[in-house]
Design a protein around this motif. Structure first.
Motif, PDB file in Angstrom:
ATOM      1  N   SER A  38       4.587  -4.288   7.838  1.00 14.48           N
ATOM      2  CA  SER A  38       4.663  -3.259   6.796  1.00 14.48           C
ATOM      3  C   SER A  38       5.803  -3.638   5.850  1.00 14.48           C
ATOM      4  O   SER A  38       6.894  -3.998   6.317  1.00 14.48           O
ATOM      5  CB  SER A  38       4.929  -1.897   7.461  1.00 14.48           C
ATOM      6  N   THR A  39       5.562  -3.560   4.569  1.00 10.53           N
ATOM      7  CA  THR A  39       6.639  -3.902   3.620  1.00 10.53           C
ATOM      8  C   THR A  39       7.778  -2.885   3.727  1.00 10.53           C
ATOM      9  O   THR A  39       8.934  -3.239   3.510  1.00 10.53           O
ATOM     10  CB  THR A  39       6.114  -3.966   2.172  1.00 10.53           C
ATOM     11  N   ASN A  40       7.477  -1.621   4.053  1.00 11.33           N
ATOM     12  CA  ASN A  40       8.560  -0.643   4.240  1.00 11.33           C
ATOM     13  C   ASN A  40       9.426  -1.023   5.440  1.00 11.33           C
ATOM     14  O   ASN A  40      10.653  -0.946   5.388  1.00 11.33           O
ATOM     15  CB  ASN A  40       7.999   0.776   4.446  1.00 11.33           C
ATOM     16  N   ARG A  68       2.220   8.490   5.003  1.00 11.29           N
ATOM     17  CA  ARG A  68       3.024   9.670   5.320  1.00 11.29           C
ATOM     18  C   ARG A  68       2.521  10.314   6.602  1.00 11.29           C
ATOM     19  O   ARG A  68       1.370  10.141   6.978  1.00 11.29           O
ATOM     20  CB  ARG A  68       2.919  10.688   4.175  1.00 11.29           C
ATOM     21  N   LEU A 139       5.384   6.263  -0.087  1.00 15.67           N
ATOM     22  CA  LEU A 139       6.124   6.598   1.135  1.00 15.67           C
ATOM     23  C   LEU A 139       7.592   6.250   0.924  1.00 15.67           C
ATOM     24  O   LEU A 139       7.968   5.080   0.955  1.00 15.67           O
ATOM     25  CB  LEU A 139       5.560   5.807   2.331  1.00 15.67           C
ATOM     26  N   GLY A 154       8.118   2.905  -0.942  1.00 13.94           N
ATOM     27  CA  GLY A 154       6.895   2.155  -0.635  1.00 13.94           C
ATOM     28  C   GLY A 154       5.749   2.691  -1.482  1.00 13.94           C
ATOM     29  O   GLY A 154       5.562   3.905  -1.601  1.00 13.94           O
TER      30      GLY A 154
HETATM   31  C1  BTN Z   1       0.541   7.795   1.899  1.00 12.52           C
HETATM   32  O1  BTN Z   1      -0.254   8.096   1.012  1.00 12.52           O
HETATM   33  O2  BTN Z   1       0.489   8.322   3.017  1.00 12.52           O
HETATM   34  C2  BTN Z   1       1.610   6.768   1.597  1.00 12.52           C
HETATM   35  C3  BTN Z   1       1.071   5.379   1.679  1.00 12.52           C
HETATM   36  C4  BTN Z   1       2.118   4.313   1.397  1.00 12.52           C
HETATM   37  C5  BTN Z   1       1.588   2.936   1.658  1.00 12.52           C
HETATM   38  C6  BTN Z   1       2.541   1.871   1.234  1.00 12.52           C
HETATM   39  S1  BTN Z   1       1.790   0.265   1.252  1.00 12.52           S
HETATM   40  C7  BTN Z   1       3.341  -0.475   1.015  1.00 12.52           C
HETATM   41  C8  BTN Z   1       4.345   0.291   1.846  1.00 12.52           C
HETATM   42  N1  BTN Z   1       4.386  -0.235   3.191  1.00 12.52           N
HETATM   43  C9  BTN Z   1       3.929   0.627   4.078  1.00 12.52           C
HETATM   44  O3  BTN Z   1       3.826   0.415   5.296  1.00 12.52           O
HETATM   45  N2  BTN Z   1       3.580   1.768   3.472  1.00 12.52           N
HETATM   46  C10 BTN Z   1       3.813   1.720   2.058  1.00 12.52           C
END
Ligand code: BTN
Length: 276
Positions: A38-40, A68, A139, A154
Motif C-alpha cells: 500500500s502506498t499509504n 477508509r 484516505l 492517500g
Molecule cells: C476510500 O475511499 O475508502 C479511500 C481509498 C483510498 C485508496 C488509496 S490508493 C493509494 C493509497 N494507498 C492505500 O492503501 N490507500 C490509498
C-alpha cells in the motif's frame, strides 16, 4: 517492452509540476513502485525513516490497498492511480483530518476537471463520485514518530478497468475515467495536476483559510441538500445534510435536531428512491 497505454512514470510527471514543495522532496526522491502492499503504508514507513516533506509515492499495483473504515482498496495493475503524499506540517498548524480530507477532495476534483474535463462530485467525507458511482477515494492518516508528526494523504483514482473482470456488486457501484471519456487517459497528467492543486489547498489550510476550501467544497458537493442515512459506530441517523461545519463535520437536520457528524459514513437517498 513498451506499453500501448500510458502508465505511471515519474519522468512524465515531474516535468509537469508547478509546485514548490509537493513532489519536490528536499534531499529525497519521489517513489514509483511496480507493485507494493500500500502506498499509504510505505509513506508511513518513510515518515518513520525521516522521509522529506512533499514526497510522492506511487504504485502501478497494490497488493493490500487500504480504504477508509478498514476496507480493502482493489488495486489491479495499471488500472488506477495509487498515490500517497507525505507531509510534515508544523505541529501547531495541523487542521483535523475531516477538513484535510475535504480539502484534498476539492484539489482532486479541480485537477480532474483540468486534466480530463470531467466534473467530479464530492460525497462527504472522502468519496469522489461521477453519476452516483465511485471514481475514487481519499484516505488521510496522521502518524507520529521520532521525526515528529507526519500527515499521509492517500488518493486512489480508477482509470481503466475491464468491466467483464469486475464482480457484479462493484460493476454497479464504480466508474473509471476511461469509461467516461471513452478514450485513453494519461494518468501522469492527472497525478501531476493533483500535485499542483494540492499545493494550493495545502497552503490555504496552513494559512488558516479553510473557509475558502469549505466554500469550494460546497459548490462541488453532491451531499448537501440531500436526504441521507449516516452511520457512525453503533449509531444511525437519518435526515437532510444541510451544511458543513468549520471543523469539516457534516451537519444533519433530522427534523427534531441538528447533529454534527464528525466520523462514519453516509448513504445518499436519490430522487428515484435508490441509494448511493
Ligand atoms: C476510500 O475511499 O475508502 C479511500 C481509498 C483510498 C485508496 C488509496 S490508493 C493509494 C493509497 N494507498 C492505500 O492503501 N490507500 C490509498
Amino acid at each position: 517492452m513498451t506499453s500501448l497505454v500510458d502508465v505511471l512514470d515519474l519522468q512524465k510527471i515531474e516535468p509537469r509540476l508547478l509546485t514548490r514543495f509537493i513532489a519536490r522532496p528536499d534531499g529525497g526522491k519521489n517513489e514509483l513502485w511496480e507493485s507494493i502492499n500500500s502506498t499509504n503504508t510505505r509513506a508511513i514507513e518513510l515518515a518513520a525513516d525521516g522521509g522529506a516533506h512533499g514526497t510522492l509515492i506511487l504504485a502501478r499495483q497494490q497488493s493490500a490497498g487500504r480504504g477508509r473504515l478498514g476496507r480493502q482498496w482493489v488495486s489491479p495493475s495499471d488500472s488506477g492511480i495509487y498515490s500517497s503524499f507525505l507531509f510534515r506540517p508544523e505541529a501547531q498548524s495541523i487542521p483535523n483530518l475531516s477538513t484535510i480530507t475535504l480539502a484534498v477532495g476539492v484539489a482532486v476534483s479541480k485537477a480532474i476537471r483540468k486534466s480530463v474535463g470531467i466534473d467530479v462530485g464530492l460525497k462527504w467525507v472522502n468519496d469522489l463520485v461521477v453519476d452516483r458511482r465511485k471514481l475514487g477515494g481519499i484516505l488521510c492518516e496522521m502518524t507520529s514518530n521520532s521525526h515528529g508528526k507526519a500527515l499521509i494523504v492517500g488518493i486512489g483514482i480508477n482509470v481503466r478497468f475491464d468491466e467483464d473482470e469486475l464482480p457484479d456488486d462493484l460493476k454497479e457501484k464504480m466508474v473509471w475515467l476511461e469509461r467516461i471519456t471513452k478514450q485513453p487517459v494519461d494518468p501522469n497528467s492527472v497525478i501531476a495536476e493533483i500535485a499542483n492543486q494540492l499545493e494550493d489547498v495545502y497552503l490555504l489550510l496552513l494559512n488558516g483559510q479553510s473557509n475558502q476550501i469549505l466554500a469550494q467544497w460546497r459548490t462541488r458537493s453532491i451531499t448537501l441538500g440531500r436526504r441521507i442515512i449516516a452511520t457512525s459506530g453503533e449509531r444511525t441517523i437519518e435526515g437532510e445534510a444541510v451544511d458543513i461545519a468549520d471543523s469539516g463535520a457534516l451537519i444533519v437536520d433530522t427534523g427534531t435536531e441538528k447533529i454534527e457528524l464528525h466520523a462514519g459514513e453516509i448513504t445518499i437517498r436519490n430522487a428515484d428512491g435508490s441509494y448511493c
